[in-house]
Design a protein around this motif. Structure first.
Motif, PDB file in Angstrom:
ATOM      1  N   GLU A  67      -0.940  -5.645   1.153  1.00  0.00           N
ATOM      2  CA  GLU A  67      -1.577  -6.350   2.265  1.00  0.00           C
ATOM      3  C   GLU A  67      -2.330  -7.596   1.778  1.00  0.00           C
ATOM      4  OE1 GLU A  67      -1.391  -5.712   5.471  1.00  0.00           O
ATOM      5  OE2 GLU A  67      -2.817  -7.270   6.048  1.00  0.00           O
ATOM      6  N   ASN A  68      -2.945  -7.474   0.600  1.00  0.00           N
ATOM      7  CA  ASN A  68      -3.865  -8.527   0.156  1.00  0.00           C
ATOM      8  C   ASN A  68      -3.380  -9.369  -1.024  1.00  0.00           C
ATOM      9  OD1 ASN A  68      -6.470  -7.952   1.786  1.00  0.00           O
ATOM     10  ND2 ASN A  68      -5.817  -5.941   1.082  1.00  0.00           N
ATOM     11  N   GLY A  69      -2.398  -8.890  -1.733  1.00  0.00           N
ATOM     12  CA  GLY A  69      -1.983  -9.559  -2.958  1.00  0.00           C
ATOM     13  C   GLY A  69      -1.213 -10.851  -2.704  1.00  0.00           C
ATOM     14  N   LYS A  70      -1.465 -11.838  -3.551  1.00  0.00           N
ATOM     15  CA  LYS A  70      -0.676 -13.062  -3.502  1.00  0.00           C
ATOM     16  C   LYS A  70       0.601 -12.847  -4.307  1.00  0.00           C
ATOM     17  CE  LYS A  70      -4.757 -16.058  -3.416  1.00  0.00           C
ATOM     18  NZ  LYS A  70      -5.545 -17.024  -4.186  1.00  0.00           N
ATOM     19  N   ILE A 120      -7.945  -6.969  -7.746  1.00  0.00           N
ATOM     20  CA  ILE A 120      -9.264  -6.340  -7.819  1.00  0.00           C
ATOM     21  C   ILE A 120     -10.278  -7.326  -8.416  1.00  0.00           C
ATOM     22  CG2 ILE A 120     -10.601  -4.482  -8.933  1.00  0.00           C
ATOM     23  CD1 ILE A 120      -8.027  -2.748  -8.690  1.00  0.00           C
ATOM     24  N   TYR A 121      -9.849  -8.060  -9.404  1.00  0.00           N
ATOM     25  CA  TYR A 121     -10.708  -9.074 -10.021  1.00  0.00           C
ATOM     26  C   TYR A 121     -11.109 -10.130  -8.987  1.00  0.00           C
ATOM     27  CZ  TYR A 121     -12.157 -12.447 -13.629  1.00  0.00           C
ATOM     28  OH  TYR A 121     -12.865 -13.320 -14.407  1.00  0.00           O
ATOM     29  N   ARG A 122     -10.147 -10.500  -8.146  1.00  0.00           N
ATOM     30  CA  ARG A 122     -10.410 -11.556  -7.152  1.00  0.00           C
ATOM     31  C   ARG A 122     -11.246 -11.052  -5.978  1.00  0.00           C
ATOM     32  NH1 ARG A 122      -7.379 -13.284  -2.665  1.00  0.00           N
ATOM     33  NH2 ARG A 122      -5.512 -12.122  -3.245  1.00  0.00           N
ATOM     34  N   LYS A 123     -10.892  -9.847  -5.486  1.00  0.00           N
ATOM     35  CA  LYS A 123     -11.573  -9.348  -4.282  1.00  0.00           C
ATOM     36  C   LYS A 123     -12.795  -8.478  -4.601  1.00  0.00           C
ATOM     37  CE  LYS A 123      -9.541  -9.116  -0.536  1.00  0.00           C
ATOM     38  NZ  LYS A 123      -9.567  -9.906   0.721  1.00  0.00           N
ATOM     39  N   GLY A 124     -12.825  -7.927  -5.796  1.00  0.00           N
ATOM     40  CA  GLY A 124     -13.955  -7.080  -6.165  1.00  0.00           C
ATOM     41  C   GLY A 124     -13.611  -5.606  -6.102  1.00  0.00           C
ATOM     42  N   GLU A 165       0.028   5.562  -3.008  1.00  0.00           N
ATOM     43  CA  GLU A 165       0.496   4.880  -1.796  1.00  0.00           C
ATOM     44  C   GLU A 165      -0.616   4.079  -1.140  1.00  0.00           C
ATOM     45  OE1 GLU A 165       3.770   5.795   0.262  1.00  0.00           O
ATOM     46  OE2 GLU A 165       4.012   7.862  -0.398  1.00  0.00           O
ATOM     47  N   ARG A 166      -1.846   4.582  -1.194  1.00  0.00           N
ATOM     48  CA  ARG A 166      -2.977   3.818  -0.636  1.00  0.00           C
ATOM     49  C   ARG A 166      -3.229   2.548  -1.458  1.00  0.00           C
ATOM     50  NH1 ARG A 166      -7.583   7.389  -0.998  1.00  0.00           N
ATOM     51  NH2 ARG A 166      -6.269   9.091  -1.726  1.00  0.00           N
ATOM     52  N   ILE A 167      -3.098   2.671  -2.760  1.00  0.00           N
ATOM     53  CA  ILE A 167      -3.270   1.491  -3.628  1.00  0.00           C
ATOM     54  C   ILE A 167      -2.203   0.445  -3.306  1.00  0.00           C
ATOM     55  CG2 ILE A 167      -3.085   0.672  -6.017  1.00  0.00           C
ATOM     56  CD1 ILE A 167      -4.300   3.433  -6.845  1.00  0.00           C
ATOM     57  N   TRP A 168      -0.968   0.891  -3.196  1.00  0.00           N
ATOM     58  CA  TRP A 168       0.131  -0.040  -2.893  1.00  0.00           C
ATOM     59  C   TRP A 168      -0.088  -0.730  -1.557  1.00  0.00           C
ATOM     60  CZ3 TRP A 168       4.736   3.606  -4.529  1.00  0.00           C
ATOM     61  CH2 TRP A 168       4.880   3.538  -5.929  1.00  0.00           C
ATOM     62  N   GLU A 169      -0.554   0.032  -0.577  1.00  0.00           N
ATOM     63  CA  GLU A 169      -0.742  -0.518   0.756  1.00  0.00           C
ATOM     64  C   GLU A 169      -1.773  -1.649   0.720  1.00  0.00           C
ATOM     65  OE1 GLU A 169      -1.223   2.587   3.607  1.00  0.00           O
ATOM     66  OE2 GLU A 169      -1.607   1.187   5.232  1.00  0.00           O
ATOM     67  N   TRP A 170      -2.867  -1.413   0.014  1.00  0.00           N
ATOM     68  CA  TRP A 170      -3.924  -2.441  -0.067  1.00  0.00           C
ATOM     69  C   TRP A 170      -3.440  -3.660  -0.843  1.00  0.00           C
ATOM     70  CZ3 TRP A 170      -6.940  -4.176  -4.362  1.00  0.00           C
ATOM     71  CH2 TRP A 170      -8.031  -4.999  -4.013  1.00  0.00           C
ATOM     72  N   TRP A 171      -2.777  -3.403  -1.942  1.00  0.00           N
ATOM     73  CA  TRP A 171      -2.261  -4.503  -2.780  1.00  0.00           C
ATOM     74  C   TRP A 171      -1.237  -5.324  -2.003  1.00  0.00           C
ATOM     75  CZ3 TRP A 171       2.329  -3.697  -6.423  1.00  0.00           C
ATOM     76  CH2 TRP A 171       2.555  -4.828  -7.229  1.00  0.00           C
ATOM     77  N   SER A 176       9.699  -4.752  -3.196  1.00  0.00           N
ATOM     78  CA  SER A 176       9.028  -5.145  -1.952  1.00  0.00           C
ATOM     79  C   SER A 176       7.548  -5.450  -2.200  1.00  0.00           C
ATOM     80  CB  SER A 176       9.140  -4.015  -0.925  1.00  0.00           C
ATOM     81  OG  SER A 176       8.520  -2.841  -1.409  1.00  0.00           O
ATOM     82  N   PHE A 177       7.143  -5.500  -3.464  1.00  0.00           N
ATOM     83  CA  PHE A 177       5.733  -5.711  -3.792  1.00  0.00           C
ATOM     84  C   PHE A 177       5.451  -7.194  -4.073  1.00  0.00           C
ATOM     85  CE2 PHE A 177       5.643  -1.227  -5.864  1.00  0.00           C
ATOM     86  CZ  PHE A 177       5.356  -0.647  -4.651  1.00  0.00           C
ATOM     87  N   PRO A 178       4.143  -7.553  -4.182  1.00  0.00           N
ATOM     88  CA  PRO A 178       3.823  -8.926  -4.604  1.00  0.00           C
ATOM     89  C   PRO A 178       4.345  -9.216  -6.010  1.00  0.00           C
ATOM     90  CG  PRO A 178       1.900  -7.902  -3.589  1.00  0.00           C
ATOM     91  CD  PRO A 178       2.932  -6.819  -3.755  1.00  0.00           C
ATOM     92  N   TYR A 179       4.335  -8.185  -6.853  1.00  0.00           N
ATOM     93  CA  TYR A 179       4.787  -8.379  -8.233  1.00  0.00           C
ATOM     94  C   TYR A 179       5.046  -7.000  -8.834  1.00  0.00           C
ATOM     95  CZ  TYR A 179       5.183 -11.277 -12.471  1.00  0.00           C
ATOM     96  OH  TYR A 179       5.643 -11.948 -13.569  1.00  0.00           O
ATOM     97  N   LYS A 180       5.195  -6.949 -10.150  1.00  0.00           N
ATOM     98  CA  LYS A 180       5.540  -5.672 -10.788  1.00  0.00           C
ATOM     99  C   LYS A 180       4.392  -4.659 -10.746  1.00  0.00           C
ATOM    100  CE  LYS A 180       5.895  -8.067 -14.704  1.00  0.00           C
ATOM    101  NZ  LYS A 180       6.071  -8.469 -16.114  1.00  0.00           N
ATOM    102  N   PHE A 181       4.733  -3.381 -10.830  1.00  0.00           N
ATOM    103  CA  PHE A 181       3.718  -2.331 -10.867  1.00  0.00           C
ATOM    104  C   PHE A 181       4.191  -1.266 -11.852  1.00  0.00           C
ATOM    105  CE2 PHE A 181       1.291   1.362  -9.679  1.00  0.00           C
ATOM    106  CZ  PHE A 181       0.082   0.853  -9.225  1.00  0.00           C
TER     107      PHE A 181
END
Lengths: 68, 414
Positions: free
Chosen positions: B345-348, B357-361, B337-343, B194-199
């Motif tokens: 929400e924002n990950g392509k 992180i590289y893209r958003k800072g 879980e907080r990391i996953w939530e942000w990723w 269910s993620f943008p990509y692998k983790f």
């Protein structure tokens, strides 16, 4: 973001997936206006019930099982 | 098929090193393996691979663990028309009994080609070559024997860890328990993508980082300690008595120049506040030096190989976390879980968390997951890649402040 019961969410997810070939969980959540984490949970239930299936085409998608 | 019909593969059997061709030929009584070799010969002839992957293969309820593999020459090589890979979740630290391995191999000979290249980059036992028809029966047999599938696709990949306290005196954390615990806790994330990509999560017991988590994991958990290195001065004297070059091999190689050695009295000391816990001195004098007693882990984020962005090493986000078994690693799980939530929400699509992180800072990331910026987060020595202050946190209404800022600006311009 609307709040849905589990049954409502199941119905909305299936309704959406019947309209498209495949989708990512995030896109489903956005399309039906639901919280992504709730959508994930219901999709997982539907997959365990063999109603949905996952496919991998560069990234993972979900779709109605057998739908072409 | 006769070996003579594969002249190019014959070349790969020459020389002193183990040959994968020789190993595969041992299994060539299996028609699938024989045709696999023929297909490989053909690939060398054509100077191109004849494989494609993807599509819909899996077992009921799972979105990971099976990688669909097909040849693009199905008419010529019908035995490997479908040659799917199954990933089996390895036990923590890769501890198997020989009986368990026999069971695994028996299942694979029954349902697949019998070939394996265990283990893969994520640590799973990799079973190579079966058909769509055999996937579910194979999974059922694996489940019956106590095995489960690992991760693949856009999900949490099978967590892996080093040999840990079962085999190593340097383990600062119980890597085995933590790996097992995270695997069980995050089952849905492992099996249903269910993620943008692998983790990837990899756990090393100390900074020797035997699973190379800093280079290969989106979340690296590396054991460390925050008190003092334990020194046995009698053992130091024994090293000296044996002619060991403590100054040259240990002290002079310390990256933070935190070690000193007094050759006259044969005493070794460590400036612990300036020690970076790199393990060098402990590795060089394991009989005299030991990790501290107050142990925990450093948490790092963003390691990965090249895809969207170049290869990244993981970046420290929590210098020290006391990983508590008693509370079921609650602090770590909450952070994940907080990391996953942000990723999420924002990950392509296909964007790893390190790339996001590289893209958003890093500043955006830290704010979103509620972590305070600390000096240990520097990207590399003598560089500070982000600002600590948000604009609304800076009060500059007083004219004195404005003058001070102007003066500071002028100073910087010099």
């Amino acid at each position: 973001m609307a709040e849905f019961t589990n049954e409502e969410l199941r119905a909305k997810i299936l309704e959406y997936l019947n309209k498209v070939d495949k989708a990512k969980n995030k896109d489903i959540a956005t399309a039906i206006g639901a919280v992504k984490r709730d959508v994930d949970k219901v999709i997982n239930e539907l997959a365990k019930e063999d109603i949905l299936e996952f496919l991998y085409l560069g990234t993972s998608y979900v779709r109605i099982k057998g739908k072409e | 098929m006769s070996e003579k019909k594969r002249p190019l593969l014959e070349e790969l059997k020459k020389g002193p090193w183990p040959s994968f061709v020789k190993e595969m030929e041992k299994s060539a009584h299996n028609s699938k393996t024989a045709e696999l070799l023929d297909l490989l010969e053909r690939s060398y002839e054509d100077k191109t691979g004849h494989w494609k992957h993807g599509g819909i293969v899996g077992v009921t309820g799972y979105g990971g663990g099976v990688i669909g593999r097909y040849t693009d020459l199905p008419e010529e090589f019908p035995e490997v028309r479908e040659f799917h890979t199954m990933r089996v979740n390895q036990p923590s630290g890769w501890y198997y009994t020989s009986d368990a391995l026999r069971t695994l191999c028996d299942i694979w000979e029954k349902h697949g080609s019998g070939l394996t290249n265990m283990h893969g980059a994520t640590g799973d036992a990799i079973l190579l070559g079966t058909t769509t028809e055999h996937l579910q029966p194979c999974f059922n047999d694996l489940s019956e024997a106590g095995f489960d599938l690992g991760g693949s696709g856009s999900n949490m990949r099978t967590p892996s860890c080093c040999a840990g306290p079962a085999r190593c005196q340097n383990a600062c954390i119980d890597t085995l328990d933590l790996c097992h615990n995270l695997t069980n806790t995050f089952q849905d994330y492992l099996h249903r993508p269910s993620f943008p990509y692998k983790f990837k999560i990899k756990i090393s017991g100390c900074a020797n980082d035997c699973v190379a988590s800093i280079a290969r994991a989106d979340l690296s958990i590396i054991g460390t300690w925050r008190d003092a290195i334990r020194i046995d001065q009698e053992a130091v004297k024994e090293y000296a008595a044996q002619g060991y070059d403590i100054q040259g091999l240990v002290v002079d190689k310390c990256p933070s120049q935190a070690c000193t050695y007094n050759a006259e009295i044969q005493e070794f000391t460590v400036d612990n506040p300036n020690c970076v816990r790199c393990m060098h001195c402990i590795n060089k004098m394991p009989k005299a030096l030991r990790i501290g007693k107050e142990t925990g882990a450093t948490i790092l984020i963003g390691g990965k190989a090249t895809i969207v962005q170049s290869a990244f090493l993981s970046w420290v986000i929590v210098p020290f976390m006391k990983l508590e078994k008693e509370d079921d690693y609650a602090e770590l799980k909450d952070l994940i879980e907080r990391i996953w939530e942000w990723w999420d929400e924002n990950g392509k699509v296909r964007e790893r968390v390190g790339e996001l992180i590289y893209r958003k800072g890093m500043r955006e990331f830290l704010k979103a997951v509620g972590l305070p910026p600390v000096p240990q987060m520097v990207k590399h020595p003598r560089a500070n890649p982000y600002f600590f202050w948000w604009p609304d946190e800076i009060i500059s209404s007083a004219s004195g402040d404005a003058e001070a800022e102007a003066a500071a600006g002028a100073e910087v311009e010099k």
